[in-house]
Scaffold this motif. Structure first.
Motif, short mmCIF file in Angstrom:
data_model
loop_
_atom_site.label_atom_id
_atom_site.label_comp_id
_atom_site.label_asym_id
_atom_site.label_seq_id
_atom_site.Cartn_x
_atom_site.Cartn_y
_atom_site.Cartn_z
N ILE A 61 -30.93 59.59 37.78
CA ILE A 61 -31.59 60.36 36.73
C ILE A 61 -30.59 61.28 36.03
O ILE A 61 -30.58 61.39 34.81
CB ILE A 61 -32.76 61.21 37.32
CG1 ILE A 61 -33.91 60.29 37.69
CG2 ILE A 61 -33.24 62.24 36.31
CD1 ILE A 61 -35.12 61.02 38.20
N ASP A 62 -29.72 61.91 36.82
CA ASP A 62 -28.78 62.86 36.23
C ASP A 62 -27.82 62.20 35.25
O ASP A 62 -27.33 62.84 34.33
CB ASP A 62 -28.02 63.60 37.33
CG ASP A 62 -28.92 64.63 38.01
OD1 ASP A 62 -29.94 64.98 37.41
OD2 ASP A 62 -28.60 65.05 39.13
N LYS A 92 -28.75 62.79 31.88
CA LYS A 92 -28.74 64.18 31.43
C LYS A 92 -27.30 64.66 31.26
O LYS A 92 -27.05 65.86 31.19
CB LYS A 92 -29.43 65.07 32.47
CG LYS A 92 -30.91 64.82 32.69
CD LYS A 92 -31.46 65.94 33.55
CE LYS A 92 -32.77 65.69 34.21
NZ LYS A 92 -33.87 65.18 33.49
N PRO A 115 -24.08 66.14 30.13
CA PRO A 115 -23.77 66.95 28.94
C PRO A 115 -22.67 66.33 28.07
O PRO A 115 -22.75 66.37 26.84
CB PRO A 115 -23.31 68.29 29.51
CG PRO A 115 -23.84 68.33 30.90
CD PRO A 115 -23.89 66.91 31.37
N ALA A 152 -24.08 63.54 26.10
CA ALA A 152 -24.99 64.07 25.08
C ALA A 152 -24.21 64.56 23.88
O ALA A 152 -24.59 64.32 22.72
CB ALA A 152 -25.82 65.22 25.67
N ARG A 205 -38.17 70.61 25.29
CA ARG A 205 -37.57 71.13 26.52
C ARG A 205 -36.04 71.08 26.47
O ARG A 205 -35.37 71.95 27.02
CB ARG A 205 -38.08 70.32 27.71
CG ARG A 205 -37.45 70.75 28.99
CD ARG A 205 -38.06 70.12 30.21
NE ARG A 205 -37.21 70.43 31.36
CZ ARG A 205 -37.26 69.83 32.52
NH1 ARG A 205 -38.16 68.88 32.71
NH2 ARG A 205 -36.47 70.15 33.49
N TYR A 206 -35.48 70.05 25.86
CA TYR A 206 -34.02 69.93 25.83
C TYR A 206 -33.43 70.40 24.51
O TYR A 206 -32.26 70.16 24.22
CB TYR A 206 -33.60 68.48 26.14
CG TYR A 206 -33.95 68.10 27.56
CD1 TYR A 206 -33.21 68.63 28.62
CD2 TYR A 206 -35.02 67.27 27.86
CE1 TYR A 206 -33.53 68.32 29.93
CE2 TYR A 206 -35.35 66.95 29.17
CZ TYR A 206 -34.60 67.48 30.20
OH TYR A 206 -34.92 67.19 31.50
N GLY A 207 -34.22 71.08 23.70
CA GLY A 207 -33.71 71.68 22.46
C GLY A 207 -33.10 70.65 21.52
O GLY A 207 -32.11 70.94 20.84
N ILE A 208 -33.64 69.44 21.48
CA ILE A 208 -33.00 68.35 20.72
C ILE A 208 -33.10 68.57 19.21
O ILE A 208 -32.15 68.27 18.48
CB ILE A 208 -33.60 66.99 21.15
CG1 ILE A 208 -33.05 66.68 22.55
CG2 ILE A 208 -33.27 65.87 20.16
CD1 ILE A 208 -33.57 65.45 23.19
N LEU A 259 -30.19 70.24 17.69
CA LEU A 259 -28.90 69.54 17.70
C LEU A 259 -28.72 68.65 16.48
O LEU A 259 -27.62 68.21 16.17
CB LEU A 259 -28.79 68.65 18.94
CG LEU A 259 -28.87 69.33 20.30
CD1 LEU A 259 -28.90 68.29 21.40
CD2 LEU A 259 -27.67 70.25 20.48
N PRO A 307 -33.10 63.21 28.16
CA PRO A 307 -32.47 63.68 26.92
C PRO A 307 -31.50 62.67 26.29
O PRO A 307 -31.51 62.46 25.08
CB PRO A 307 -31.75 64.96 27.34
CG PRO A 307 -31.84 65.04 28.82
CD PRO A 307 -32.98 64.20 29.24
N LEU A 351 -31.70 60.93 22.49
CA LEU A 351 -30.57 60.98 21.54
C LEU A 351 -30.10 59.57 21.19
O LEU A 351 -29.83 59.25 20.03
CB LEU A 351 -29.42 61.80 22.14
CG LEU A 351 -29.66 63.30 22.25
CD1 LEU A 351 -28.57 63.97 23.10
CD2 LEU A 351 -29.72 63.95 20.86
#
Lengths: 366, 334
Positions: free
Chosen positions: A5-6, A9, A11, A14, A50-53, A56, A228, A232
């Protein structure tokens, strides 16, 4: 499992995709300079917040939240009928989100505090257990949901039949995603340039329904999951299509969504259900956008069993959930938002549901 | 010896005194409790007195990583500690349901004794009541504690300024998640374990930074999200967290992903948040890391100019609000 899962996510990854999205956004053709993407699914709406997309993305790319929360699009009249049943001593089993949705006058939560027998279920199977344990009571399961929820509920009927359970019925308000896409695209007041298609619904229906839609409307459709990076990556896929002047169904959730979808689930749906013109809260009637039980399964159909009919409800006229659901306004543009309408005192369903746009904005957006 | 608690155990008669002698006096009777006076007589102390009370009704009473006895001591000790005090004495009131297993009762009392010893506090007074079956759930505990304020601290959230650092002493949300998994019967390998522990040594080790330490609080019910929102409320600053810096244990992380629960909204019982000026944050971290309860300490955020707002920079680089959880996520977690 967590590493798996990670990975979605990460960074660094992303950042890379975000950079590419920004580069692509600069290359958009003049006519599509200001480009909109509608995410149809409520879980996408929540994850985006939740992920502030949103923050961005470059200014010329806007994300519009669509009608993908099953609780939000359920007509107020449906709640009214459930309230009436519960007041007549019938046991109601429901997913938790429905409890606080305001109907025309009251909510199921208020009825429960007045003594009505209302149970929250995490799984439809709990409704079956409830009926089995209380053979002298009539149990009604509030069967709302999109394709993802419909299939397991049909499996529930299959089990009820095999166990010869006679005191369980379902009150259906099933909705289908593809007809909603069609209605939103045809709405002259709306400008949806592309769709970020739902993950779990697509796992059931596969790619084909979108292919028919894309063929007709020439609008990019990308299937994406909820992490996330998935979102994206989905947005990146849509922009790539626009820049290269193409429109097709791009399945970017291949780790789960098969081209043909889940044929077992489809079989259960075909066996029990037929399409009909369903009413969506705030939107109105959409042709062939709902599924109801076939006549041969009347004994499991709450409306037939109790000889009742769900009538259109009278939601609070100041509530603009309908415009939020169609993506015409952002939740923060509704005059009730944060003032009279908040999760403690919801006026409309979009503020109640854990997938509702207003709830997502309230919880996560500054 | 009967194997279950009976109503007569709380009746003041022979069974009652037998229970007190065998179970309470044998464990706690060497100090002010000796001779079972009606009230504890305690020596005077020099500084300000810090006084706190809490009741413990956790369900189930045993969970991965501890039991209600740990909470009853750690909870009250931590409340005194984060108020800037050294915990000294504690009271112990037990309300027991008829039919409660004697073996579990003994286990809880053993835990209370060992936890109190670790924290350097003495149980100096108490009470035991037994109620009929169904009138409480197994055992409810109340503890009150008295501590002596450390003169070095002048704690007040209004002293916090933009640029100050927020430190947590370990992974967040483990207690809430451990209770949830125990209650719902979610069994996974390497699942979450309660973080129940005392933070008194960490507070003591931060004494030398005196006025640089602006505020301390233990994030119990409502979790880190609630405490941080309380800190910024009606104040001239905000707080920004970094999701990539948040320590979350693998067990809690997995289940929170599956259930969609934010670890920031889950209770901790062995964690503290400390807000300090930036020049001492690294020094505090170094000190804390020497203790097992501070080994995973981290700076998780910074005070900002965004008045009254708690924000989180997500893994994507985007920002979102950190809201106070709506209601209690789970009742009876401590």
């Amino acid at each position: 499992m967590m590493k798996y899962i990670d990975d979605y996510k990460n960074p660094g990854a992303a950042r890379k995709i975000t950079e590419n999205i920004n580069t692509l956004a600069e290359k958009l053709p003049a006519a599509k300079r200001n480009f909109s993407i509608m995410e149809v699914c409520g879980s996408h709406t929540m994850a985006i917040a939740r992920y502030g997309i949103r923050e961005l993305l470059p200014e010329n790319i806007s994300l519009i939240s669509g009608p993908g929360c099953p609780v939000c699009v359920t007509d107020a009249g449906y709640i009214d009928t459930a309230v009436e049943l519960s007041r007549n001593g019938i046991t109601i089993a429901t997913f938790g989100d429905m409890i606080n949705v305001p109907g025309s006058d009251t909510s199921l939560g208020k009825c429960r505090s007045e003594g009505a027998d209302i149970h929250i279920c995490y799984s439809p199977l709990s409704a079956l257990e409830l009926a089995e344990k209380n053979p002298d009571r009539e149990v009604v399961f509030l069967a709302i949901g999109f394709e993802t929820t419909i299939a397991p509920l049909m499996a529930l009927l299959e089990t009820a039949k095999s166990k010869n359970i006679k005191n369980l019925s379902i009150m259906t308000a099933f909705k289908l995603v593809p007809p909603a896409l069609e209605a939103l695209t045809s709405d002259p007041e709306l400008k949806v340039d592309s769709f970020l298609c739902p993950a779990h619904v697509s796992a059931i229906i596969g790619e084909r329904p979108y292919q028919l839609f894309v063929k007709k409307h020439k609008i990019p459709c990308v299937i994406a999951s909820f992490e996330p990076l998935d979102i994206l990556y989905g947005i990146e896929g849509i922009l790539e299509q626009v820049v290269s002047n193409k429109a097709f169904v791009d399945n970017r959730y291949k780790r789960v969504v098969k081209q043909e979808g889940n044929t077992t689930a489809q079989h259960f749906m075909d066996k029990y259900l037929v399409p009909y013109d369903a009413s969506w809260r705030g939107i109105g009637i959409i042709p062939r956008s709902g599924l109801k039980l076939k006549n041969e399964f009347d004994e499991y159909n709450t409306e037939k069993r109790f000889n009742i009919e769900v009538k259109p409800g009278k939601p609070n006229p100041a509530c603009r959930c309908g415009d939020v659901l169609k993506g015409k306004i952002k939740p923060s543009e509704c005059p009730l938002f944060r003032r009279t309408c908040n999760p403690f005192h919801p006026v409309g369903p979009c503020m109640v549901s854990s997938e509702g746009s207003c709830a997502a904005f309230f919880k996560y957006v500054k | 010896m009967t194997d279950k608690i009976q109503i007569a155990h709380g009746g003041g008669g022979r069974l009652s005194s037998q229970l007190i002698d065998d179970q309470i006096v044998s464990r706690f009777g060497d100090g002010p409790l000796k001779g079972l006076p009606d009230a504890a007589s305690l020596p005077g102390i020099n500084g300000r007195i810090i006084y706190s009370t809490d009741s413990y009704v956790v369900q189930p009473i045993e969970f991965p990583g501890g039991n209600i006895g740990n909470l009853a001591i750690h909870g009250t000790v931590n409340d005194i500690s984060v108020a800037g005090g050294k915990p000294l004495w504690i009271s112990l009131s037990l309300i027991i349901e008829e039919g409660f297993e004697m073996s579990t009762f003994r286990k809880v009392l053993d835990t209370i004794k060992s936890s109190a010893e670790e924290c350097g506090v003495k149980v100096v007074t108490g009470d035991t009541k037994v109620v009929a079956k169904g009138q409480c759930d197994k055992i409810f505990i109340n503890t009150s504690g008295i501590g002596e304020a450390f003169s070095e601290f002048t704690l007040n959230k209004t002293n916090i300024k933009p640029g100050d650092k927020i430190i947590v002493n370990g992974t967040v949300g483990d207690h809430g998640m451990a209770v949830l998994t125990a209650r719902e019967g979610i069994n996974i390998i390497n699942g979450p374990e309660s973080d129940t522990a005392s933070v008194h040594r960490l507070v003591e080790s931060a004494r030398e930074f005196g006025g640089h330490v602006k505020f301390m609080r233990d994030p119990t019910r409502g979790g880190v999200a609630t405490v941080l929102n309380e800190i910024v409320e009606n104040n001239n600053f905000g707080i920004k967290l970094k999701e990539t810096e948040l320590p979350v244990s693998p067990g809690t992380h997995s289940i929170s992903e599956i259930l969609g629960i934010d670890p920031l909204a889950l209770a901790c019982e062995g964690r503290m948040l400390l807000v300090c000026s930036p020049e001492v944050s690294e020094k505090i971290l170094q000190k804390w890391k020497k203790f097992p309860e501070g080994k995973k300490a981290k700076v998780i955020g910074t005070a900002t100019e965004d008045r009254g707002m708690v924000l989180l920079e997500a893994v994507t680089g985007g920002t979102r609000l950190v809201d106070v959880p709506l209601g209690e996520l789970l009742p009876r977690i401590c």
